[in-house]
Write a protein that holds these residues in place. Sequence first.
Motif, PDB file in Angstrom:
ATOM      1  N   MET A 109      34.544  35.207  55.722  1.00 57.98           N
ATOM      2  CA  MET A 109      34.840  34.939  54.314  1.00 57.98           C
ATOM      3  C   MET A 109      33.852  35.687  53.436  1.00 57.98           C
ATOM      4  N   SER A 110      34.355  36.329  52.431  1.00 55.89           N
ATOM      5  CA  SER A 110      33.470  37.069  51.540  1.00 55.89           C
ATOM      6  C   SER A 110      32.798  36.112  50.571  1.00 55.89           C
ATOM      7  N   THR A 111      31.557  36.381  50.224  1.00 48.64           N
ATOM      8  CA  THR A 111      30.835  35.563  49.256  1.00 48.64           C
ATOM      9  C   THR A 111      30.441  36.368  48.029  1.00 48.64           C
ATOM     10  N   SER A 112      31.146  37.472  47.798  1.00 52.10           N
ATOM     11  CA  SER A 112      30.811  38.318  46.650  1.00 52.10           C
ATOM     12  C   SER A 112      30.975  37.525  45.362  1.00 52.10           C
ATOM     13  N   ALA A 113      30.056  37.690  44.446  1.00 51.84           N
ATOM     14  CA  ALA A 113      30.109  36.967  43.188  1.00 51.84           C
ATOM     15  C   ALA A 113      31.145  37.582  42.272  1.00 51.84           C
ATOM     16  N   GLY A 114      31.658  36.790  41.382  1.00 54.42           N
ATOM     17  CA  GLY A 114      32.607  37.277  40.406  1.00 54.42           C
ATOM     18  C   GLY A 114      32.845  36.203  39.383  1.00 54.42           C
ATOM     19  N   ALA A 115      33.611  36.497  38.382  1.00 54.38           N
ATOM     20  CA  ALA A 115      33.953  35.497  37.389  1.00 54.38           C
ATOM     21  C   ALA A 115      34.789  34.412  38.025  1.00 54.38           C
ATOM     22  N   VAL A 116      34.470  33.170  37.705  1.00 55.94           N
ATOM     23  CA  VAL A 116      35.161  32.044  38.310  1.00 55.94           C
ATOM     24  C   VAL A 116      36.228  31.534  37.371  1.00 55.94           C
ATOM     25  N   GLY A 117      37.474  31.419  37.899  1.00 51.70           N
ATOM     26  CA  GLY A 117      38.564  30.887  37.117  1.00 51.70           C
ATOM     27  C   GLY A 117      38.869  29.478  37.551  1.00 51.70           C
ATOM     28  N   ALA A 118      40.078  29.259  38.109  1.00 52.30           N
ATOM     29  CA  ALA A 118      40.451  27.962  38.619  1.00 52.30           C
ATOM     30  C   ALA A 118      39.578  27.634  39.810  1.00 52.30           C
ATOM     31  N   VAL A 119      39.656  26.356  40.266  1.00 49.46           N
ATOM     32  CA  VAL A 119      38.834  25.916  41.382  1.00 49.46           C
ATOM     33  C   VAL A 119      39.105  26.808  42.593  1.00 49.46           C
ATOM     34  N   GLY A 120      38.037  27.422  43.118  1.00 54.85           N
ATOM     35  CA  GLY A 120      38.167  28.283  44.292  1.00 54.85           C
ATOM     36  C   GLY A 120      38.598  29.697  43.981  1.00 54.85           C
ATOM     37  N   GLU A 121      38.982  29.999  42.742  1.00 55.39           N
ATOM     38  CA  GLU A 121      39.480  31.335  42.418  1.00 55.39           C
ATOM     39  C   GLU A 121      38.381  32.164  41.786  1.00 55.39           C
ATOM     40  N   THR A 122      38.275  33.416  42.216  1.00 59.46           N
ATOM     41  CA  THR A 122      37.281  34.328  41.649  1.00 59.46           C
ATOM     42  C   THR A 122      37.970  35.610  41.214  1.00 59.46           C
ATOM     43  N   THR A 123      37.346  36.293  40.296  1.00 57.87           N
ATOM     44  CA  THR A 123      37.805  37.626  39.902  1.00 57.87           C
ATOM     45  C   THR A 123      36.616  38.564  39.966  1.00 57.87           C
ATOM     46  N   GLN A 124      36.858  39.776  40.418  1.00 53.90           N
ATOM     47  CA  GLN A 124      35.799  40.783  40.515  1.00 53.90           C
ATOM     48  C   GLN A 124      36.448  42.149  40.607  1.00 53.90           C
ATOM     49  N   PRO A 125      35.743  43.192  40.238  1.00 52.97           N
ATOM     50  CA  PRO A 125      36.289  44.543  40.400  1.00 52.97           C
ATOM     51  C   PRO A 125      36.182  44.985  41.849  1.00 52.97           C
ATOM     52  N   CYS A 126      37.160  45.754  42.278  1.00 47.92           N
ATOM     53  CA  CYS A 126      37.124  46.301  43.633  1.00 47.92           C
ATOM     54  C   CYS A 126      36.021  47.363  43.704  1.00 47.92           C
ATOM     55  N   PRO A 127      35.097  47.242  44.657  1.00 45.84           N
ATOM     56  CA  PRO A 127      34.020  48.241  44.741  1.00 45.84           C
ATOM     57  C   PRO A 127      34.500  49.618  45.167  1.00 45.84           C
ATOM     58  N   GLN A 128      35.763  49.706  45.629  1.00 48.48           N
ATOM     59  CA  GLN A 128      36.255  51.001  46.106  1.00 48.48           C
ATOM     60  C   GLN A 128      37.119  51.710  45.071  1.00 48.48           C
ATOM     61  N   CYS A 129      38.044  50.954  44.416  1.00 47.57           N
ATOM     62  CA  CYS A 129      38.933  51.608  43.449  1.00 47.57           C
ATOM     63  C   CYS A 129      38.777  51.073  42.032  1.00 47.57           C
ATOM     64  N   GLY A 130      38.020  49.984  41.871  1.00 44.07           N
ATOM     65  CA  GLY A 130      37.756  49.450  40.537  1.00 44.07           C
ATOM     66  C   GLY A 130      38.805  48.501  40.015  1.00 44.07           C
TER      67      GLY A 130
END
Length: 434
Positions: A1-22
């Motif tokens: 499971m990835s633990t990369s940080a990102g903006a948190v939306g709904a419970v358990g949901e995250t948003t983040q930019p793709c490090p490969q394509c953005g």
Amino acid sequence: MSTSAGAVGAVGETTQPCPQCGAEIRADGRFTVWCAGCDWNVDPGQPVAEHGKLERRRRRLTRRHGERLLGEVAAGETLRPRRDAAGIAAHLLALAVHGVTVALAVGAVWFLVTGWGGAGVVLGVFLAVLAWTLRPRFSELPDDRPLLGRADAPALFGLIDEVAAVVGTRGVDTVAVSAELNASVTTYGIRGRRLLTLGLPLWEILTPQERIAVLGHELGHYSNGDTRHGLIIGNALRSLSIWRYFVAPTPDPTLVEAFVNLVYLVPRSLLQGLLALLDRLTLRATQRAEYLADSMAARAGSTEAAASVMNRFLVLDSAETMLRREANAQQVGRGRRGTADREPWQGLWERLRAHMASIPETEYERQRRVAALRGHSVDATHPPTHLRRTCLLTGPPLSAAVTPDAGTESRISTELAAASRTVAQRIVKHGLAH
């Protein structure tokens, strides 16, 4: 499971930019974070290790045969059971294997009768034990799981009979209820009576129509004549495996054992070759049988339901993890009764269904892509799951021939209640291994 940080939306949901394509990634933090645009991190895990040359060869052949059979369907051909030269050769080879067992039994009787001054008796006993070990076996009813007969579950057996009629066979004689995330059929006893094993964890996470599709697939194996698991070829494979065990090399041998290993080198190679040959001769027919069983699943439960079952199999690891977590919680004391009238196993199936319902579509899509990359299959003899799903969706969609009503589902649930309780108790107390 990835633990990369990102903006948190709904419970358990995250948003983040793709490090490969953005591109923006919206993901459920409980599952692997990946990018659907460029497949970044789509398969971060390691492939499951394959043990032995035979399994590696088998997986390569299953993928090759699966692709060929898919090509036949895409070309408009209709898959049918087929007795070809490979099937005839497999039966002849299997009969030769059984012939060796018969020869050992006859030799044992001859030496025991003639005696040969006592030495023959010893040799006769040895040959008799060897022949007995290699003898063909008739499966027996399991004694470690709940068993249901027609009188115990008339609604369930009525549904099974209805599905069996659609796929062109008869129903089963006994239903075994297990803690497996699977379903299977086999025969037992010298009369070849039929047994359907229903894994309650799988049954509970399926919709009514998906259950029909699973029943159609399993019963389809009876109508398709899957010879690999039949009495002749199945027992020949077993006998060859026992022979191979007898001549297997001793690890870290002494000088004497090293000499024995060397003596056994030729028979061991011969047995390995015979096993590989019989495996190869039957594997294409086994692939065809699986595709035919899938078509039976679509005929009985609909193409949509049959394809949905394929998706379920891709995320069964998540169901297994959840059930193991329940068992572990009980064993360390965190899963003990929460109220005076509630045991830890109560509500297990509801919690399992809720967990499976919470898996996002992005995880199903990721697993489909991983399956195509790795060639995921139920086991080494099944065609790759993604090819089976593609094959189902290639032809015209079929509507369901069997559609159980709410009353039938309710009666079946009542009939399975006692077995369901027993299986839930075993899972929570002992885990999935029991």
